[in-house]
Design a protein around this motif. Structure first.
Motif, short mmCIF file in Angstrom:
data_model
loop_
_atom_site.label_atom_id
_atom_site.label_comp_id
_atom_site.label_asym_id
_atom_site.label_seq_id
_atom_site.Cartn_x
_atom_site.Cartn_y
_atom_site.Cartn_z
N CYS A 99 81.62 25.83 -50.15
CA CYS A 99 81.88 26.89 -49.17
C CYS A 99 83.35 26.83 -48.74
O CYS A 99 83.79 25.83 -48.17
CB CYS A 99 80.98 26.70 -47.95
N GLU A 116 84.69 28.44 -46.42
CA GLU A 116 84.81 28.62 -44.97
C GLU A 116 84.70 27.29 -44.23
O GLU A 116 85.22 27.12 -43.14
CB GLU A 116 83.68 29.57 -44.54
N HIS A 117 83.98 26.35 -44.84
CA HIS A 117 83.75 25.07 -44.18
C HIS A 117 84.32 23.91 -44.99
O HIS A 117 83.73 22.84 -45.06
CB HIS A 117 82.25 24.88 -43.92
N HIS A 124 79.69 21.99 -47.76
CA HIS A 124 78.32 22.29 -48.22
C HIS A 124 78.41 23.38 -49.29
O HIS A 124 79.40 24.10 -49.37
CB HIS A 124 77.44 22.74 -47.05
N CYS A 148 77.35 31.69 -47.38
CA CYS A 148 77.29 30.55 -46.48
C CYS A 148 76.10 30.79 -45.55
O CYS A 148 75.98 31.86 -44.96
CB CYS A 148 78.58 30.45 -45.66
ZN LIG Z 1 79.90 27.45 -44.95
#
Ligand SMILES: [Zn+2]
Length: 168
Positions: free
Chosen positions: A115, A117-118, A122, A151
């Motif tokens: 992911c 975004e993170h 994960h 996500c």
């Molecule tokens: Zn994420």
């Protein structure tokens, strides 16, 4: 188009994602076992599939492969069954497990697809989703829904087949 050609056509975007972002070459091959509901298998390119499994935890020997159900038919309560996006997401689950185990075997972080975004903490999940969450592309089909990597908590939503090679 035969059943296996249909499954292979839907798997193309995933094979592209795995190759582009994980450097892993996988293929969808015909494997019909109507007793256990297998319509095809996903396996590493160049290896002959031997014993398909449904879950990557059982996938430890060379030549093992992940099973895919045959394309299902739409029903009254599940009209999306058998749709191209539904097929793509079900193949995505198998490709994801296979790529993760292949990366793990090579000593590489198996979080795939990571992911963005993170911080890659994960993996994204394959979903049959409408594109309203995304800001980055409008390539969904006329139905408005498409098979996407998403996500589970954030807003990241990337069309399957469009993963970028961005560093995690
Ligand atoms: Zn994420």
């Amino acid at each position: 188009m035969s059943e296996i050609e249909h499954l292979q056509a839907r798997g193309e975007a995933l094979i592209r994602d795995a190759s582009a972002t994980a450097g892993v070459r996988v293929v969808v091959s015909e494997w019909v076992d109507s007793e256990v509901g297998i319509g095809a298998v996903v396996h590493e390119m160049g290896l002959r599939p031997v014993s398909p499994v449904w879950d990557a935890h059982g996938l430890l020997d060379i030549g093992d492969s992940l099973a895919i159900h045959p394309a299902s038919r739409p029903t009254k309560y599940f009209p999306e069954k058998g749709s191209d996006t539904e097929l793509t997401t079900s193949i995505a689950d198998a490709v994801q497990m296979l790529v993760q185990i292949l990366l793990w075997e090579r000593g590489i972080d198996p979080t795939w697809p990571a992911c963005p975004e993170h911080g890659g903490r994960h993996p994204l999940l394959a979903r049959h989703a409408s594109p309203h969450r995304t800001t980055e592309d409008e390539s969904a089909g006329p139905s408005g829904a498409s098979a996407r990597w998403e996500c589970p908590e954030g807003v990241t939503s990337i069309e399957i087949g469009a993963l970028e090679t961005a560093a995690p």
